[in-house]
Motif scaffolding. Sequence first.
Motif, PDB file in Angstrom:
ATOM      1  N   TYR A  46      -4.629  -4.729   1.103  1.00 30.72           N
ATOM      2  CA  TYR A  46      -3.787  -3.596   0.703  1.00 30.72           C
ATOM      3  C   TYR A  46      -4.405  -2.828  -0.480  1.00 30.72           C
ATOM      4  O   TYR A  46      -5.612  -2.711  -0.569  1.00 30.72           O
ATOM      5  CB  TYR A  46      -2.363  -4.065   0.401  1.00 30.72           C
ATOM      6  N   THR A  47      -3.533  -2.343  -1.408  1.00 29.56           N
ATOM      7  CA  THR A  47      -4.003  -1.471  -2.495  1.00 29.56           C
ATOM      8  C   THR A  47      -3.719  -2.178  -3.814  1.00 29.56           C
ATOM      9  O   THR A  47      -2.563  -2.312  -4.221  1.00 29.56           O
ATOM     10  CB  THR A  47      -3.277  -0.109  -2.432  1.00 29.56           C
ATOM     11  N   CYS A  85       0.846  -1.188   0.000  1.00 27.56           N
ATOM     12  CA  CYS A  85       0.000   0.000   0.000  1.00 27.56           C
ATOM     13  C   CYS A  85       0.885   1.243   0.000  1.00 27.56           C
ATOM     14  O   CYS A  85       1.838   1.311   0.769  1.00 27.56           O
ATOM     15  CB  CYS A  85      -0.890  -0.023   1.239  1.00 27.56           C
ATOM     16  N   GLY A 131       0.581   3.887   7.490  1.00 28.63           N
ATOM     17  CA  GLY A 131      -0.773   3.502   7.105  1.00 28.63           C
ATOM     18  C   GLY A 131      -1.840   4.309   7.814  1.00 28.63           C
ATOM     19  O   GLY A 131      -1.555   5.148   8.673  1.00 28.63           O
ATOM     20  N   CYS A 132      -3.084   4.040   7.453  1.00 31.39           N
ATOM     21  CA  CYS A 132      -4.217   4.696   8.100  1.00 31.39           C
ATOM     22  C   CYS A 132      -4.258   4.244   9.558  1.00 31.39           C
ATOM     23  O   CYS A 132      -3.955   3.080   9.855  1.00 31.39           O
ATOM     24  CB  CYS A 132      -5.508   4.325   7.392  1.00 31.39           C
ATOM     25  N   TYR A 191      -6.422   3.346  11.622  1.00 29.32           N
ATOM     26  CA  TYR A 191      -7.333   2.274  12.052  1.00 29.32           C
ATOM     27  C   TYR A 191      -6.976   0.930  11.404  1.00 29.32           C
ATOM     28  O   TYR A 191      -7.600  -0.083  11.682  1.00 29.32           O
ATOM     29  CB  TYR A 191      -8.789   2.623  11.661  1.00 29.32           C
ATOM     30  N   CYS A 192      -5.976   0.925  10.514  1.00 28.96           N
ATOM     31  CA  CYS A 192      -5.794  -0.219   9.609  1.00 28.96           C
ATOM     32  C   CYS A 192      -4.840  -1.276  10.158  1.00 28.96           C
ATOM     33  O   CYS A 192      -3.706  -0.991  10.516  1.00 28.96           O
ATOM     34  CB  CYS A 192      -5.275   0.281   8.263  1.00 28.96           C
ATOM     35  N   ASN A 247       0.402   3.950   1.211  1.00 28.38           N
ATOM     36  CA  ASN A 247       0.326   4.670   2.491  1.00 28.38           C
ATOM     37  C   ASN A 247       1.143   3.957   3.571  1.00 28.38           C
ATOM     38  O   ASN A 247       1.239   4.428   4.700  1.00 28.38           O
ATOM     39  CB  ASN A 247      -1.138   4.769   2.926  1.00 28.38           C
ATOM     40  N   ILE A 248       1.725   2.829   3.209  1.00 29.86           N
ATOM     41  CA  ILE A 248       2.549   2.067   4.156  1.00 29.86           C
ATOM     42  C   ILE A 248       4.005   2.048   3.679  1.00 29.86           C
ATOM     43  O   ILE A 248       4.927   2.187   4.478  1.00 29.86           O
ATOM     44  CB  ILE A 248       2.009   0.624   4.295  1.00 29.86           C
ATOM     45  N   ARG A 294      -4.796   9.396   6.236  1.00 27.72           N
ATOM     46  CA  ARG A 294      -5.264   8.738   5.016  1.00 27.72           C
ATOM     47  C   ARG A 294      -4.354   9.046   3.829  1.00 27.72           C
ATOM     48  O   ARG A 294      -4.239   8.260   2.896  1.00 27.72           O
ATOM     49  CB  ARG A 294      -6.712   9.194   4.754  1.00 27.72           C
TER      50      ARG A 294
HETATM   51  S1  SF4 Z   1      -6.635   1.146   5.027  1.00 23.89           S
HETATM   52 FE1  SF4 Z   1      -6.005   0.724   2.940  1.00 23.89          FE
HETATM   53  S2  SF4 Z   1      -5.012   2.640   2.307  1.00 23.89           S
HETATM   54 FE2  SF4 Z   1      -5.050   2.668   4.556  1.00 23.89          FE
HETATM   55  S3  SF4 Z   1      -3.100   1.759   5.185  1.00 23.89           S
HETATM   56 FE3  SF4 Z   1      -4.618   0.107   5.147  1.00 23.89          FE
HETATM   57  S4  SF4 Z   1      -4.355  -0.815   3.121  1.00 23.89           S
HETATM   58 FE4  SF4 Z   1      -3.404   1.218   3.046  1.00 23.89          FE
END
Ligand code: SF4
Length: 316
Positions: free
Chosen positions: A98-99, A40, A51-52, A54-55, A42-43, A169
């Motif tokens: 993930y993405t 991802c 990352g987000c 909450y994730c 964001n990671i 995010r």
């Molecule tokens: S929620 Fe989605 S965008 Fe956010 S860190 Fe997790 S995998 Fe990545």
Amino acid sequence: MRENISVMAADRPYNDYYHYLKNRFGAVTYKVSVDGGFTCPNIDGTVARGGCTYCNNRSFVPKYLNRKDSIRTQIDRGVESQRLRYGAERFLAYFQAYTNTHDTVDRLEVRYREALDHTDIDGLVIGTRADCLADPVISLLESLARECYIAVEIGIESVYDETLMRINRGHDFSAVEQACERLAGRGIHIGAHLILGFPNERRRQWIDSADVVSGLPIKYLKLHHLQVVKGTAMARQYYDNPFPVFDFDQWVELVADFIECLRPDIAIARMAGSAPSGMLIVPQWGRKKHSEVKQRVKELLEARGTRQGIAKFTYY
Ligand code: SF4
């Protein structure tokens, strides 16, 4: 926003995803999760690190999935499981973890085609971020959509920029609007995820979110209640400074209110999150399951004599 719009099936107060897929494919159709081995942005530092807040990806990947297995093996297991559990007859490969657009177009195509080559698979559902849909990726999806069903599931999570910043995010809400605009009209079905319950938001904002997502060209929506999961930044925030989370009845009432404001043609694919009990910190709803949320929301809407979109859209 108030407009004339045709209604969902008369026997249900909301438009549900099960029937959306059944009507589309003419049979009971379920998704089987596939881990394509992506990461991802964001990671991995492309957009941010950590990352987000909450994730924890382990909380939304089914137990039967092992990313070391080939896509064929993952699908074989998923198909067997969904046939036995739900009597599923047709299947979509769901790139969930993930993405799933975060790679070169060539590598993405290889992974997507590997899933589509499986004889039981009728199409793909691809989970991704709004800021990870480059033009060549959208062109690839558009060309696949000429051959089979292709859905792109975008994590909206919140329509409020302040929240998106707080949860790390890595993009704002305008990124979602732009992604939807670029995907629309190309044969690609658009789905979305939304989380209600972030501690800086208020009830009115959650209801107003229904209006905002109704303005997007989405075909279906997954609604999640905020869950605090082990191994996340949000879990640390919660331990340091606990914040309110929904109890079961509060959540059912909020979902019913939200649905009354949601565009009637949007199929509802989820009405609650479902983190595994071993990973979930709060809220603890005991043994109550997603199916129970759906049943209670249905009963509440029926008791009110209302239905999806009644508060915002005119039926005829
Ligand atoms: S929620 Fe989605 S965008 Fe956010 S860190 Fe997790 S995998 Fe990545």
